[in-house]
Design a protein around this motif. Structure first.
Motif, PDB file in Angstrom:
ATOM      1  N   GLN A 217       1.707  -5.037  -4.516  1.00 22.81           N
ATOM      2  CA  GLN A 217       0.936  -4.150  -4.258  1.00 22.81           C
ATOM      3  C   GLN A 217       1.746  -3.041  -3.787  1.00 22.81           C
ATOM      4  O   GLN A 217       2.452  -1.530  -3.660  1.00 22.81           O
ATOM      5  CB  GLN A 217      -0.724  -3.346  -3.611  1.00 22.81           C
ATOM      6  N   ALA A 218       2.463  -2.941  -1.984  1.00 20.73           N
ATOM      7  CA  ALA A 218       3.052  -1.737  -1.660  1.00 20.73           C
ATOM      8  C   ALA A 218       4.955  -2.253  -2.355  1.00 20.73           C
ATOM      9  O   ALA A 218       4.805  -0.730  -2.982  1.00 20.73           O
ATOM     10  CB  ALA A 218       3.483  -2.722   0.063  1.00 20.73           C
ATOM     11  N   ARG A 219       5.153  -2.752  -3.218  1.00 24.52           N
ATOM     12  CA  ARG A 219       6.695  -2.467  -3.618  1.00 24.52           C
ATOM     13  C   ARG A 219       6.248  -1.547  -4.858  1.00 24.52           C
ATOM     14  O   ARG A 219       7.231  -1.197  -5.270  1.00 24.52           O
ATOM     15  CB  ARG A 219       7.090  -3.984  -4.628  1.00 24.52           C
ATOM     16  N   GLU A 220       4.726  -1.753  -5.927  1.00 27.94           N
ATOM     17  CA  GLU A 220       3.879  -1.348  -7.042  1.00 27.94           C
ATOM     18  C   GLU A 220       3.888   0.680  -6.536  1.00 27.94           C
ATOM     19  O   GLU A 220       5.019   0.889  -6.897  1.00 27.94           O
ATOM     20  CB  GLU A 220       2.773  -1.976  -7.024  1.00 27.94           C
ATOM     21  N   VAL A 221       3.670   0.719  -5.564  1.00 25.73           N
ATOM     22  CA  VAL A 221       3.524   1.722  -4.449  1.00 25.73           C
ATOM     23  C   VAL A 221       5.077   2.429  -4.772  1.00 25.73           C
ATOM     24  O   VAL A 221       5.104   3.437  -4.843  1.00 25.73           O
ATOM     25  CB  VAL A 221       2.524   1.642  -4.005  1.00 25.73           C
ATOM     26  N   ALA A 222       5.563   1.537  -3.873  1.00 25.84           N
ATOM     27  CA  ALA A 222       6.838   2.055  -3.235  1.00 25.84           C
ATOM     28  C   ALA A 222       7.753   2.310  -4.820  1.00 25.84           C
ATOM     29  O   ALA A 222       8.668   3.212  -4.390  1.00 25.84           O
ATOM     30  CB  ALA A 222       7.309   1.021  -2.790  1.00 25.84           C
ATOM     31  N   ASP A 226       6.928   8.080  -1.579  1.00 16.15           N
ATOM     32  CA  ASP A 226       7.827   8.120  -0.404  1.00 16.15           C
ATOM     33  C   ASP A 226       7.209   7.423   0.710  1.00 16.15           C
ATOM     34  O   ASP A 226       8.281   7.099   2.278  1.00 16.15           O
ATOM     35  CB  ASP A 226       7.768   9.884  -0.133  1.00 16.15           C
ATOM     36  N   ALA A 227       6.290   7.066   0.978  1.00 20.16           N
ATOM     37  CA  ALA A 227       4.973   6.127   1.830  1.00 20.16           C
ATOM     38  C   ALA A 227       4.685   5.716   1.143  1.00 20.16           C
ATOM     39  O   ALA A 227       3.073   5.783   0.402  1.00 20.16           O
ATOM     40  CB  ALA A 227       4.871   7.416   2.745  1.00 20.16           C
ATOM     41  N   VAL A 228       3.977   4.624   1.546  1.00 20.36           N
ATOM     42  CA  VAL A 228       3.085   3.281   1.556  1.00 20.36           C
ATOM     43  C   VAL A 228       1.804   3.891   2.790  1.00 20.36           C
ATOM     44  O   VAL A 228       2.633   2.933   3.829  1.00 20.36           O
ATOM     45  CB  VAL A 228       3.426   2.109   1.034  1.00 20.36           C
ATOM     46  N   ILE A 229       0.579   3.915   2.454  1.00 22.22           N
ATOM     47  CA  ILE A 229      -0.363   3.724   3.506  1.00 22.22           C
ATOM     48  C   ILE A 229      -0.893   2.405   4.424  1.00 22.22           C
ATOM     49  O   ILE A 229      -2.237   2.487   3.072  1.00 22.22           O
ATOM     50  CB  ILE A 229      -0.846   5.434   3.569  1.00 22.22           C
ATOM     51  N   VAL A 230      -1.317   2.171   4.718  1.00 23.82           N
ATOM     52  CA  VAL A 230      -2.136   1.237   4.540  1.00 23.82           C
ATOM     53  C   VAL A 230      -3.013   0.703   5.863  1.00 23.82           C
ATOM     54  O   VAL A 230      -2.846   1.579   7.121  1.00 23.82           O
ATOM     55  CB  VAL A 230      -1.210  -0.629   4.930  1.00 23.82           C
TER      56      VAL A 230
END
Length: 265
Positions: A217-222, A226-230
């Motif tokens: 999921q992080a790769r998809e959003v990246a 510009d930033a992935v917030i978890v």
């Protein structure tokens, strides 16, 4: 150029998105939350959101609510939040506080801004404050060199996106779904469209949050943000752990996994 500006410039130079990690101050204790945040940073988190535990969270899902309730029950106060901010900033990463607006007003807007800046904080995320009502915060944040991170949602009009981005600094926080925080099996299909709409009205970096819980999921959003917030997925590492060390180990593993998803190449 602010600490956050420098982070995004560095991430762009490395052709990757930045990883933003959230943990509430004081969970499961002030000292333990400092150790947990240090673990996240050591394993790839670029920017830390320190949550200010609040008794009436409008936007928080059950995971973050449970952690905040535990922090409040343990006696965590605003001064403790600044202690966590100071310890986090000392690690050399941009550190922001995520808080509902009421605690800021109760402390005094300028006093809160001064205390946050003195602790080494880089800015404030205000989920329930809109720019139209943020004149006092705009003035105080500028006076103390703090970034103003406002939220937008898929329901925001183009006019509202432009207004919010104009008032924000550091980055714009794009909530990928309508609803409260929490892990989700899939990322929102609305997120790419929301980011694309923001790109038309601002050059500010855009961070996407609400729902990311694994590397895929992080790769998809990246790929588009510009930033992935978890948040919830990281908090869950500690909530589910039978002891502190197990929780820290899980937090380290998830942080490394998420950071691997940031590498666009």
């Amino acid at each position: 150029m602010s600490q956050i500006d420098e982070l995004f410039a560095r991430a762009r130079a490395e052709d990757r998105a930045a990883l933003v990690g959230y943990l509430p101050a004081g969970f499961p204790s002030v000292e333990a939350s400092i150790r947990a945040i240090a673990t996240m940073v050591e394993n790839g988190v670029d920017l830390v959101e320190v949550g200010l535990p609040y008794s009436d969270p409008v936007m928080d899902g059950p995971t973050i609510q449970a952690a905040a309730e535990a922090a409040l029950a343990a006696g965590t106060r605003v001064d403790d939040v600044f202690e966590v901010v100071r310890a986090t900033a000392d690690l050399g990463v941009p550190t922001v506080v995520m808080t509902y607006w009421n605690p800021v007003e109760r402390r005094g807007v300028d006093t809160f801004a001064a205390d946050l800046a003195a602790a080494g904080g880089a800015g404030l995320i205000t989920p329930d404050l809109i720019p139209d009502e943020g004149v006092e915060w705009d003035r105080a944040s500028r006076a103390h060199g703090l970034d103003r991170i406002y939220l937008v949602a898929p329901s925001s009009t183009d006019e509202r996106l432009a207004l919010t981005a104009e008032a924000a600094s550091g980055f714009v926080y794009a909530t990928a779904v309508m609803g409260v925080t929490g892990q989700r099996e899939q990322t929102s299909s609305l997120a790419p469209e929301l980011v694309a709409r923001l790109r038309k009205v601002t050059d500010q970096p855009v961070g996407v949050g609400l729902g990311v819980s694994n590397q895929e999921q992080a790769r998809e959003v990246a790929a588009f943000a510009d930033a992935v917030i978890v948040g919830s997925a990281l908090v869950r590492c500690l909530l589910d752990a039978p002891d502190e060390q197990t929780g820290l180990d899980a937090l380290a593993a998830l942080s490394r996994d998420l950071r691997a998803g940031m590498e666009r190449a």
